[in-house]
Write a protein that holds these residues in place. Structure first.
Motif, PDB file in Angstrom:
ATOM      1  N   GLN A   1       9.228  17.388  -3.790  1.00  0.00           N
ATOM      2  CA  GLN A   1       8.949  15.952  -3.690  1.00  0.00           C
ATOM      3  C   GLN A   1       9.495  15.370  -2.388  1.00  0.00           C
ATOM      4  OE1 GLN A   1      10.802  15.119  -7.521  1.00  0.00           O
ATOM      5  NE2 GLN A   1       8.876  14.213  -8.246  1.00  0.00           N
ATOM      6  N   LEU A   2      10.694  15.789  -1.995  1.00  0.00           N
ATOM      7  CA  LEU A   2      11.262  15.304  -0.741  1.00  0.00           C
ATOM      8  C   LEU A   2      10.446  15.803   0.445  1.00  0.00           C
ATOM      9  CD1 LEU A   2      13.424  13.782   0.811  1.00  0.00           C
ATOM     10  CD2 LEU A   2      14.881  15.816   0.693  1.00  0.00           C
TER      11      LEU A   2
ATOM     12  N   SER B   1      13.965  -9.876   1.024  1.00  0.00           N
ATOM     13  CA  SER B   1      13.141 -10.927   0.430  1.00  0.00           C
ATOM     14  C   SER B   1      11.653 -10.696   0.642  1.00  0.00           C
ATOM     15  CB  SER B   1      13.536 -12.287   1.004  1.00  0.00           C
ATOM     16  OG  SER B   1      13.433 -12.271   2.424  1.00  0.00           O
ATOM     17  N   ILE B   2      11.254 -10.057   1.764  1.00  0.00           N
ATOM     18  CA  ILE B   2       9.831  -9.847   2.014  1.00  0.00           C
ATOM     19  C   ILE B   2       9.501  -8.422   2.463  1.00  0.00           C
ATOM     20  CG2 ILE B   2       9.417 -12.263   2.613  1.00  0.00           C
ATOM     21  CD1 ILE B   2       9.351 -11.374   5.570  1.00  0.00           C
ATOM     22  N   HIS B   3      10.503  -7.564   2.637  1.00  0.00           N
ATOM     23  CA  HIS B   3      10.254  -6.255   3.240  1.00  0.00           C
ATOM     24  C   HIS B   3      11.038  -5.166   2.517  1.00  0.00           C
ATOM     25  CE1 HIS B   3       9.400  -3.345   6.416  1.00  0.00           C
ATOM     26  NE2 HIS B   3      10.682  -3.022   6.404  1.00  0.00           N
ATOM     27  N   THR B   4      10.482  -3.953   2.531  1.00  0.00           N
ATOM     28  CA  THR B   4      11.162  -2.797   1.945  1.00  0.00           C
ATOM     29  C   THR B   4      11.209  -1.642   2.948  1.00  0.00           C
ATOM     30  OG1 THR B   4       9.049  -2.127   0.947  1.00  0.00           O
ATOM     31  CG2 THR B   4      10.640  -3.266  -0.472  1.00  0.00           C
ATOM     32  N   ASP B   5      12.272  -0.850   2.848  1.00  0.00           N
ATOM     33  CA  ASP B   5      12.428   0.378   3.614  1.00  0.00           C
ATOM     34  C   ASP B   5      12.728   1.516   2.653  1.00  0.00           C
ATOM     35  OD1 ASP B   5      12.283  -0.546   6.412  1.00  0.00           O
ATOM     36  OD2 ASP B   5      14.157  -1.577   5.972  1.00  0.00           O
ATOM     37  N   ILE B   6      12.565   2.731   3.151  1.00  0.00           N
ATOM     38  CA  ILE B   6      12.957   3.923   2.398  1.00  0.00           C
ATOM     39  C   ILE B   6      14.063   4.630   3.169  1.00  0.00           C
ATOM     40  CG2 ILE B   6      12.229   6.218   1.641  1.00  0.00           C
ATOM     41  CD1 ILE B   6       9.498   5.081   1.078  1.00  0.00           C
ATOM     42  N   ALA B   7      15.094   5.060   2.464  1.00  0.00           N
ATOM     43  CA  ALA B   7      16.172   5.841   3.070  1.00  0.00           C
ATOM     44  C   ALA B   7      16.141   7.240   2.461  1.00  0.00           C
ATOM     45  CB  ALA B   7      17.527   5.185   2.830  1.00  0.00           C
ATOM     46  N   ILE B   8      16.086   8.251   3.319  1.00  0.00           N
ATOM     47  CA  ILE B   8      16.109   9.633   2.850  1.00  0.00           C
ATOM     48  C   ILE B   8      17.354  10.314   3.410  1.00  0.00           C
ATOM     49  CG2 ILE B   8      13.611   9.761   2.631  1.00  0.00           C
ATOM     50  CD1 ILE B   8      13.480  11.284   5.226  1.00  0.00           C
TER      51      ILE B   8
ATOM     52  N   ALA C   1       4.351   5.701  -0.089  1.00  0.00           N
ATOM     53  CA  ALA C   1       5.331   6.737   0.250  1.00  0.00           C
ATOM     54  C   ALA C   1       6.052   7.232  -1.002  1.00  0.00           C
ATOM     55  CB  ALA C   1       6.328   6.185   1.263  1.00  0.00           C
ATOM     56  N   LEU C   2       6.443   6.313  -1.866  1.00  0.00           N
ATOM     57  CA  LEU C   2       7.118   6.704  -3.103  1.00  0.00           C
ATOM     58  C   LEU C   2       6.195   7.538  -3.997  1.00  0.00           C
ATOM     59  CD1 LEU C   2       8.999   3.375  -3.945  1.00  0.00           C
ATOM     60  CD2 LEU C   2       9.976   5.474  -2.996  1.00  0.00           C
ATOM     61  N   ARG C   3       4.920   7.167  -4.045  1.00  0.00           N
ATOM     62  CA  ARG C   3       3.969   7.953  -4.845  1.00  0.00           C
ATOM     63  C   ARG C   3       3.811   9.359  -4.279  1.00  0.00           C
ATOM     64  NH1 ARG C   3       1.205   2.989  -4.848  1.00  0.00           N
ATOM     65  NH2 ARG C   3      -0.260   3.707  -3.257  1.00  0.00           N
ATOM     66  N   SER C   4       3.895   9.487  -2.956  1.00  0.00           N
ATOM     67  CA  SER C   4       3.795  10.825  -2.370  1.00  0.00           C
ATOM     68  C   SER C   4       4.932  11.719  -2.843  1.00  0.00           C
ATOM     69  CB  SER C   4       3.794  10.736  -0.838  1.00  0.00           C
ATOM     70  OG  SER C   4       5.097  10.477  -0.329  1.00  0.00           O
ATOM     71  N   ALA C   5       6.052  11.094  -3.227  1.00  0.00           N
ATOM     72  CA  ALA C   5       7.204  11.848  -3.720  1.00  0.00           C
ATOM     73  C   ALA C   5       7.168  12.037  -5.229  1.00  0.00           C
ATOM     74  CB  ALA C   5       8.492  11.131  -3.327  1.00  0.00           C
ATOM     75  N   GLY C   6       6.041  11.703  -5.848  1.00  0.00           N
ATOM     76  CA  GLY C   6       5.900  11.927  -7.278  1.00  0.00           C
ATOM     77  C   GLY C   6       6.381  10.791  -8.151  1.00  0.00           C
TER      78      GLY C   6
END
Length: 223
Positions: free
Chosen positions: A144-145, A50-57, A197-202
């Motif tokens: 990109q990764l 609802s208020i936060h996002t994470d990235i999973a690689i 972070a997502l932009r860094s991955a293109g």
């Protein structure tokens, strides 16, 4: 009284306009040139609440090698059932002191609304079923990764080359918190870090994504 109401209405309208512009104006404005589609692809996940996002690689050999320094903090990077490395960035007070809404306190909220030091939250996940609400998946290539991993690595504060784990901080037995670069506030917080972070991955995001909802919408539109 009426003057105050007019100013309040103007502020609300301004915030709505900024939020709309931040969502629907892409960043970067021009889509980057896509590399050859024959390159190896890797799936990454945007995990949003609802208020936060994470990235999973994906926790492949390259990721385990790049984050091998986490072993020294007791983080179980080599867990046999782990398939994903999950990373989030946020305000120190709110992140550490609010593991769930029932534990919400006034001071962390105040710090989040003004300015606070930042931390990184690192966790592991096993199999993640797709599709499901709150998860957006993207396929990226090797380069990109690698750039995404480097962005995350650069977000750790290092003292003489060593990361700075926060003692006795975590929501469970596996996850850990670490001191991070940058300062947090409500306008440029966890979700704008995720967008960067997502932009860094293109990938393309909105110009300004302070909320998970606007970030999910913009990455869905532009990718």
């Amino acid at each position: 009284m009426r003057t105050g109401m007019r100013w309040l209405l103007r502020i609300v309208v301004l915030l709505v306009v900024l939020a709309a512009g931040g969502t629907f104006i892409p960043r970067p404005l021009i889509a980057p040139v896509k590399a050859s589609s024959e390159e190896t692809t890797h799936r990454i996940l945007l995990l949003s609440g609802s208020i936060h996002t994470d990235i999973a690689i994906p926790l492949d050999e390259e990721t385990r090698a790049a984050f091998s320094f986490l072993h020294g903090s007791g983080f179980p990077l080599g867990h046999p059932n782990a398939e994903w490395l999950v990373i989030g960035w946020g305000g120190r007070a709110f992140y550490l002191e609010t593991p769930n809404w029932a534990e919400l306190k006034p001071l962390p909220v105040l710090r989040a609304l003004t300015i606070d030091r930042s931390v990184l939250h690192v966790d592991l996940a096993g199999h993640i079923t797709e599709p499901q609400p709150g998860i957006a998946a993207f396929d990226i290539d090797d380069d990109q990764l690698a750039r995404l991993r480097n962005f995350i690595l650069d977000s750790f504060i290092r003292n003489e080359g060593e990361i700075a784990p926060i003692p006795n901080a975590g929501y469970g037995e596996i996850d850990r918190f670490f001191e991070a670069r940058g300062y947090f506030n409500a306008l440029f917080g966890c979700n704008t870090w995720t967008a960067a972070a997502l932009r860094s991955a293109g990938l393309r995001t909105g110009l300004w994504n302070p909320l998970p909802q606007s970030l999910r919408l913009s990455v869905g539109v532009y990718n």
